[in-house]
Design an enzyme around this catalytic site. Sequence first.
Site, short mmCIF file in Angstrom:
data_model
loop_
_atom_site.label_atom_id
_atom_site.label_comp_id
_atom_site.label_asym_id
_atom_site.label_seq_id
_atom_site.Cartn_x
_atom_site.Cartn_y
_atom_site.Cartn_z
CB SER A 59 -0.79 0.26 1.30
OG SER A 59 -1.64 -1.11 1.28
N1 SAM Z 1 -0.85 -4.95 4.38
C1 SAM Z 1 -0.03 -5.25 2.95
C2 SAM Z 1 1.37 -4.74 3.03
O1 SAM Z 1 1.78 -3.99 4.18
O2 SAM Z 1 2.00 -4.83 1.85
C3 SAM Z 1 -0.79 -4.76 1.64
C4 SAM Z 1 -1.84 -5.75 1.33
S1 SAM Z 1 -2.58 -5.76 -0.42
C5 SAM Z 1 -3.03 -4.05 -0.57
C6 SAM Z 1 -3.94 -6.80 0.04
C7 SAM Z 1 -3.34 -8.39 0.18
O3 SAM Z 1 -4.65 -8.97 0.81
C8 SAM Z 1 -3.00 -9.16 -0.75
O4 SAM Z 1 -1.77 -9.64 -0.40
C9 SAM Z 1 -4.12 -10.18 -0.85
O5 SAM Z 1 -3.54 -11.43 -1.40
C10 SAM Z 1 -4.67 -10.09 0.55
N2 SAM Z 1 -6.15 -10.90 0.52
C11 SAM Z 1 -6.99 -10.48 -0.29
N3 SAM Z 1 -8.01 -11.21 0.11
C12 SAM Z 1 -7.96 -11.87 1.57
C13 SAM Z 1 -8.20 -12.37 2.42
N4 SAM Z 1 -9.60 -12.97 2.54
N5 SAM Z 1 -7.56 -13.13 3.47
C14 SAM Z 1 -6.38 -12.98 3.56
N6 SAM Z 1 -5.78 -11.94 2.70
C15 SAM Z 1 -6.23 -11.55 1.49
#
Ligand code: SAM
Length: 211
Positions: A59
């Site tokens: 992000s």
């Molecule tokens: N917090 C992260 C960082 O510091 O890099 C950024 C997160 S990225 C914008 C969103 C993440 O959420 C992705 O890695 C995606 O695979 C994960 N994601 C999406 N749906 C999810 C779920 N139901 N459970 C866990 N992870 C999920």
Amino acid sequence: MHSGVKLELIDELREQGITDERVLNAMLKVPREEFMPESVRSHAYENVALPIGFGQTISQPYTVAFMTQALNVQPGDKILEIGTGSGYQAAVLAELGGEVYTIERSLDLYNRTFKLLDKFDYKIRMKYGDGTLGWKDESPFDKIIVTAGSPKIPRTLVEQLKTGGRMVIPVGDKSGQKMIVIDKTEEGEKIYEYSGFRFVPLIGREGWNEE
Ligand code: SAM
């Protein structure tokens, strides 16, 4: 000593309205470049989201700062993060003294970030799976942060939040979301909203269906 680009980014976040010096200090300390692939590291201290592979992103620093400030982390807080991604947000929460539990649904990212976090001394536990179902065995949590965009507030996560706890989650359609802050109180849930965010989708039983 912190490099000029790092300090410039922190100043920019301050100008954008981030006032919690503890949050800015934690972001000054965590080396964002280590949480991204070599190919994009030269942009680590620009205020932008960047690709981390497997179709996912780390992000934007402003978004991390906004959500972390909104979460109001206190040392010792038990925090659940949904969407580990690069591990950077989890590291910032741990730097603030949080005891972090984080869930990722991409096995590739889970494996990569698990190895990376092992290099640091942060109090972070990782789990692979659908984060919309929470982490029941470790609940309740003082704070919950969801770092992917959800069509609704997952009730299972609200259930796993302590009374007196706070959850921060982007909710909306796939093209844009509002940041929702939920305070769970004895009298019910108090909700605050902030517009103008855009996340990759939260995919899971209480999120979007996989396409
Ligand atoms: N917090 C992260 C960082 O510091 O890099 C950024 C997160 S990225 C914008 C969103 C993440 O959420 C992705 O890695 C995606 O695979 C994960 N994601 C999406 N749906 C999810 C779920 N139901 N459970 C866990 N992870 C999920």
